[in-house]
Design a protein around this motif. Structure first.
Motif, PDB file in Angstrom:
ATOM      1  N   GLU A  66      43.656  24.479  44.992  1.00 34.99           N
ATOM      2  CA  GLU A  66      42.857  25.516  45.636  1.00 34.99           C
ATOM      3  C   GLU A  66      43.743  26.402  46.512  1.00 34.99           C
ATOM      4  O   GLU A  66      44.703  25.925  47.126  1.00 34.99           O
ATOM      5  CB  GLU A  66      41.746  24.889  46.476  1.00 34.99           C
ATOM      6  CG  GLU A  66      40.736  24.108  45.661  1.00 34.99           C
ATOM      7  CD  GLU A  66      39.514  23.728  46.472  1.00 34.99           C
ATOM      8  OE1 GLU A  66      39.205  24.438  47.456  1.00 34.99           O
ATOM      9  OE2 GLU A  66      38.863  22.732  46.116  1.00 34.99           O
ATOM     10  N   PRO A  67      43.408  27.707  46.599  1.00 37.70           N
ATOM     11  CA  PRO A  67      44.198  28.598  47.460  1.00 37.70           C
ATOM     12  C   PRO A  67      44.175  28.132  48.915  1.00 37.70           C
ATOM     13  O   PRO A  67      43.134  27.714  49.437  1.00 37.70           O
ATOM     14  CB  PRO A  67      43.500  29.952  47.299  1.00 37.70           C
ATOM     15  CG  PRO A  67      42.836  29.880  45.956  1.00 37.70           C
ATOM     16  CD  PRO A  67      42.396  28.448  45.812  1.00 37.70           C
ATOM     17  N   LEU A  68      45.338  28.212  49.563  1.00 37.08           N
ATOM     18  CA  LEU A  68      45.429  27.845  50.971  1.00 37.08           C
ATOM     19  C   LEU A  68      44.820  28.932  51.845  1.00 37.08           C
ATOM     20  O   LEU A  68      44.857  30.122  51.507  1.00 37.08           O
ATOM     21  CB  LEU A  68      46.895  27.630  51.353  1.00 37.08           C
ATOM     22  CG  LEU A  68      47.654  26.546  50.583  1.00 37.08           C
ATOM     23  CD1 LEU A  68      49.082  26.440  51.112  1.00 37.08           C
ATOM     24  CD2 LEU A  68      46.953  25.198  50.681  1.00 37.08           C
ATOM     25  N   LEU A  69      44.266  28.495  52.985  1.00 36.57           N
ATOM     26  CA  LEU A  69      43.647  29.413  53.938  1.00 36.57           C
ATOM     27  C   LEU A  69      44.511  29.513  55.184  1.00 36.57           C
ATOM     28  O   LEU A  69      45.060  28.509  55.649  1.00 36.57           O
ATOM     29  CB  LEU A  69      42.248  28.903  54.320  1.00 36.57           C
ATOM     30  CG  LEU A  69      41.265  28.721  53.156  1.00 36.57           C
ATOM     31  CD1 LEU A  69      39.953  28.150  53.682  1.00 36.57           C
ATOM     32  CD2 LEU A  69      41.031  30.043  52.431  1.00 36.57           C
ATOM     33  N   PRO A  70      44.633  30.720  55.760  1.00 37.94           N
ATOM     34  CA  PRO A  70      45.458  30.860  56.971  1.00 37.94           C
ATOM     35  C   PRO A  70      44.848  30.112  58.146  1.00 37.94           C
ATOM     36  O   PRO A  70      43.632  30.058  58.307  1.00 37.94           O
ATOM     37  CB  PRO A  70      45.477  32.373  57.213  1.00 37.94           C
ATOM     38  CG  PRO A  70      44.264  32.892  56.512  1.00 37.94           C
ATOM     39  CD  PRO A  70      44.045  31.997  55.332  1.00 37.94           C
ATOM     40  N   VAL A  71      45.712  29.517  58.955  1.00 34.05           N
ATOM     41  CA  VAL A  71      45.278  28.831  60.168  1.00 34.05           C
ATOM     42  C   VAL A  71      45.231  29.850  61.295  1.00 34.05           C
ATOM     43  O   VAL A  71      46.215  30.552  61.552  1.00 34.05           O
ATOM     44  CB  VAL A  71      46.240  27.679  60.518  1.00 34.05           C
ATOM     45  CG1 VAL A  71      45.899  27.086  61.887  1.00 34.05           C
ATOM     46  CG2 VAL A  71      46.173  26.603  59.446  1.00 34.05           C
ATOM     47  N   GLU A  72      44.099  29.921  61.977  1.00 34.68           N
ATOM     48  CA  GLU A  72      43.934  30.860  63.083  1.00 34.68           C
ATOM     49  C   GLU A  72      44.296  30.182  64.397  1.00 34.68           C
ATOM     50  O   GLU A  72      43.808  29.100  64.694  1.00 34.68           O
ATOM     51  CB  GLU A  72      42.488  31.371  63.140  1.00 34.68           C
ATOM     52  CG  GLU A  72      42.023  32.069  61.869  1.00 34.68           C
ATOM     53  CD  GLU A  72      42.781  33.351  61.581  1.00 34.68           C
ATOM     54  OE1 GLU A  72      43.372  33.903  62.532  1.00 34.68           O
ATOM     55  OE2 GLU A  72      42.793  33.796  60.418  1.00 34.68           O
TER      56      GLU A  72
END
Length: 219
Positions: free
Chosen positions: A171-177
């Motif tokens: 799955e595509p990685l999501l940016p950490v905020e």
């Protein structure tokens, strides 16, 4: 521990007696596996697929229907190759020499595609040798890969370009905020999280024309 199951080879498959097929592997109808090819345990070769002479595949690879894996390709463990994928093996393809004579095996030098552990190649993608697909990368369906793909990269298009990063789950990685969730991050880095496993990844922002890279920092 139970003994390993023998390989299953469909009656219509053409498997050279000089090929090595690992325990528990399955070679389905109309597939061809050439001389000196080496398939690790637990591999699946789909209907009509072609595995060229001397190709090496690790354990638990899946090569789907009508994929063409030309020698001297090298596949690591857990590699997925989608339907009708093609791995090329010639820098400058020609049927004939400059004098018009038909080329023979001695008239060209084969070059192979290398796919590292866990990577996936989508349906009808073309990988133009001698490219290397990094570990756990994903090549989108229909892409044409003409340069090396970094580990965990998601590439798409013609020619293929990186459009994101993917984790081990695909799955595509999501940016950490926010910095609070990004242990170890600093100048020149960016943090990402896998939505499926929760694993954290650290991207290193390259300078000049170099490619960004990413690594898993927590499981």
């Amino acid at each position: 521990m139970s003994p390993a199951s023998p390989a299953r080879i469909a009656p219509s498959a053409d498997v050279s007696p000089e090929a090595s097929i690992g325990d528990g592997s399955s070679i389905w109808h109309l597939a061809q596996v050439r001389e000196h090819a080496e398939l690790g345990p637990g591999c699946i070769v789909g209907r009509g697929a072609y595995i060229g002479e001397g190709v090496r595949m690790g354990r638990n690879c899946k090569v789907q229907n009508y994929a063409l894996i030309y020698e001297p390709a090298r596949l690591g463990d857990g590699v997925f190759v989608g339907p009708a994928v093609t791995f090329t093996n010639d820098h400058f393809p020609r049927a004939v020499n400059p004098d018009g004579s038909l080329k023979s095996a001695s008239d060209w030098e084969p070059v192979g595609v290398t796919v590292q552990d866990g990577a996936s190649i989508g349906a009808r993608a073309v990988c133009v040798a001698p490219v290397k697909i990094g570990a756990w990368a994903t090549v989108a369906a229909g892409a044409v890969v003409t340069k090396d793909v970094p580990a965990h990269a998601l590439v798409a298009g013609v020619p293929a370009r990186r459009i994101g990063w993917v984790g081990r789950a695909g799955e595509p990685l999501l940016p950490v905020e926010g910095d609070g969730e990004a242990p170890g991050s600093g100048a020149g880095t960016r943090m990402w999280r896998c939505p499926a496993t929760g694993a954290l990844y650290e991207e290193t922002i390259a300078s000049n024309s170099h490619e960004n890279t990413i690594r898993e920092v927590t499981h």
